[in-house]
Design an enzyme around this catalytic site. Structure first.
Site, PDB file in Angstrom:
ATOM      1  N   CYS A   1      -2.063   9.088   2.801  1.00 39.09           N
ATOM      2  CA  CYS A   1      -1.618   8.544   1.521  1.00 39.09           C
ATOM      3  C   CYS A   1      -2.625   8.771   0.405  1.00 39.09           C
ATOM      4  CB  CYS A   1      -1.297   7.049   1.647  1.00 39.09           C
ATOM      5  SG  CYS A   1      -2.691   6.044   2.227  1.00 39.09           S
TER       6      CYS A   1
ATOM      7  N   GLU B   1       0.869  -1.173   0.000  1.00 41.80           N
ATOM      8  CA  GLU B   1       0.000   0.000   0.000  1.00 41.80           C
ATOM      9  C   GLU B   1       0.907   1.225   0.000  1.00 41.80           C
ATOM     10  OE1 GLU B   1      -2.923  -0.479  -0.581  1.00 41.80           O
ATOM     11  OE2 GLU B   1      -3.285  -2.527   0.075  1.00 41.80           O
TER      12      GLU B   1
END
Length: 477
Positions: A255, A221
């Protein structure tokens, strides 16, 4: 409370811990759902019984982190993840019937979800609880053991999480590892049965190289430059307000925060004005406002100042939203959002993931131009579209590739219980959350069971007339 592992630590203590967990897994390779559910409930109780202490630790690590944001972005999402696993996990475990095709009847086929063994989880500093406990929920629901490497930039949170996990689980079931980058490198070199890493694309390359030595499957990720696209006929003020919420959460240290905004040419001034007005409403008396989070460290604060100054020197215009002193205080590492216009494409601001409250505006003349801009760059972790007309929504959905997408919203796809979360290309690989998280930490084993009465012997050597007849029949139908 345990001390962090020393800087000179070898991989042997970590390898020994992995061996202990693997031995324990082999003694119980397929825990019943009642066992898994008990572990999930224990994790939930541990998190929520210690919510205030964990929030205080995070606040101390950041210098100032909004308790309201911690509750919303860490605890609420985690509760939903755990409750969803408890609600659906028994069904996820059940074998799934599959077709065998007409030539293998009356044989039967099924998929049997099976725990992988020991999972490794590497946690970033920006959401240390959500991104540590979230994957753990998936690993436990799937019946695995887990080792978790917590971030060194949040030492109080990481140490407290280690102590709480140690009180809740035996070390051969769930264990937390703390330490610096050298410990992290040793951790990712272990031969886990699956490794999930959340962090930067640069470190993701190193993690994948380390895992490849053991052929360890990975879920990465990562990050990247997540675009937001305001359509020509979008509800403009709503779009600006929504994007500002996404960019100010955790001071942009997310993110999937919007990294730049594509908007119809000529609307830049209106965007800045609306954002300035709305920010003043959201965070009055900004420098003393406790709802806004500080930048995690002086190094990260300095990096944001540096890339903004570089863009300014290259011809960009900076539009601070923070009022007095532009909303910056290096001592407390508070930085209000800064809208940036006319930033040259070759600046770090436009090339690197920003991971902070700087927001470049990129004007476009046509939707085709906006789509070309997005598609000429690395595939992002998230994409945000503001539009109400079905044609624009359908085009952007079909003609762009991103890890996830929200329409007329920012960030919220990560909180949707039934949606997997993951990247694509440079923004990552694999996904977790909900059923996809269960599947990530499982081997979906295909099992074929032959019927007592079957025709297998008719297509065995010696290959003669009956064999040729049957093969020709198979090729025709």
């Amino acid at each position: 409370m345990k001390q962090d592992l020393p800087e000179s630590v070898s991989r042997d203590p970590l390898a020994a811990l992995l061996d202990v967990q693997r031995d324990a897994f082999l003694r119980e390779p397929f825990p019943a759902w009642e066992v898994r559910a008990r572990h999930l409930r224990a994790l939930r109780a541990m998190l929520f019984d210690n919510r205030d202490a964990l929030a205080e630790a995070m606040n101390a690590d950041f210098g100032q982190r909004s308790k309201a944001e911690i509750t919303l972005s860490e605890f609420v999402v985690l509760k939903q993840e755990i409750d969803g696993a408890l609600r659906h996990g028994a069904r996820w475990m059940k074998p799934q019937r599959r077709s065998v095709g007409k030539w293998l009847r009356p044989g039967r086929a099924r998929i049997v979800p099976q725990p992988l063994g020991v999972a490794g989880i590497v946690v970033p500093w920006n959401y240390p609880l959500l991104l540590g406990a979230g994957p753990l929920v998936c690993a436990l629901a799937a019946g695995n053991r887990a080792m978790i490497k917590m971030p060194e930039l949040t030492p109080r949170t990481s140490a407290l999480f280690e102590a709480l996990i140690e009180k809740t689980f035996s070390r051969d079931h769930v264990a937390v590892v703390n330490g610096d980058a050298s410990v992290g490198a040793a951790f990712t070199a272990l031969p886990f049965d699956h490794l999930l890493f959340t962090g930067s694309t640069r470190i993701g390359h190193e993690v994948m190289r380390a895992a490849s030595a053991n052929l360890t499957p990975v879920t990465l990720e990562l990050g990247g430059k997540s675009p937001a696209l305001i359509g020509e006929h979008a509800r403009f003020d709503y779009a600006v307000d929504s994007l500002l919420l996404g960019k100010t959460l955790n001071a942009g240290q997310t993110c999937i925060a919007p990294d730049y905004v594509l908007l119809p040419r000529g609307q830049e001034a209106a965007f800045i004005e609306r954002a300035r007005t709305r920010f003043a409403q959201l965070y009055p008396d900004f420098l003393n406002n406790r709802d806004y989070t500080s930048i995690i460290s002086a190094r990260h604060f300095g990096r944001l100042v540096r890339i903004a100054d570089e863009a300014l020197a290259a011809g960009a215009q900076l539009h601070p939203l923070g009022g007095q002193l532009g909303g910056q205080d290096a001592t407390t590492r508070r930085m209000a959002p800064v809208i940036v216009t006319n930033a040259p494409a070759n600046t770090a601001l436009m090339q690197e993931e920003i991971f902070g409250p700087l927001l470049p505006l990129v004007p476009y003349d046509t939707l085709d131009e906006a789509l070309r801009y997005v598609n000429s760059r690395a595939r992002p972790l998230a994409l945000y579209l503001y539009a109400d007309d079905a044609r624009t929504i359908e085009r952007v959905t079909r003609e762009t590739i991103a890890g996830g997408m929200s329409v007329n919203e920012t960030l919220m796809h990560i909180a949707a219980e039934g949606l997997p979360f993951g990247g694509v290309g440079a923004s990552g690989m694999g996904a977790y959350h909900g059923y996809e998280g269960f599947a990530t930490f499982s081997k979906l084993k295909p099992v074929f069971t032959q019927a007592r009465l079957n025709a297998r012997g008719l297509i065995a050597p010696p290959y003669g007339r009956i064999f040729r007849f049957l093969v020709n029949l198979m090729m025709k139908f």
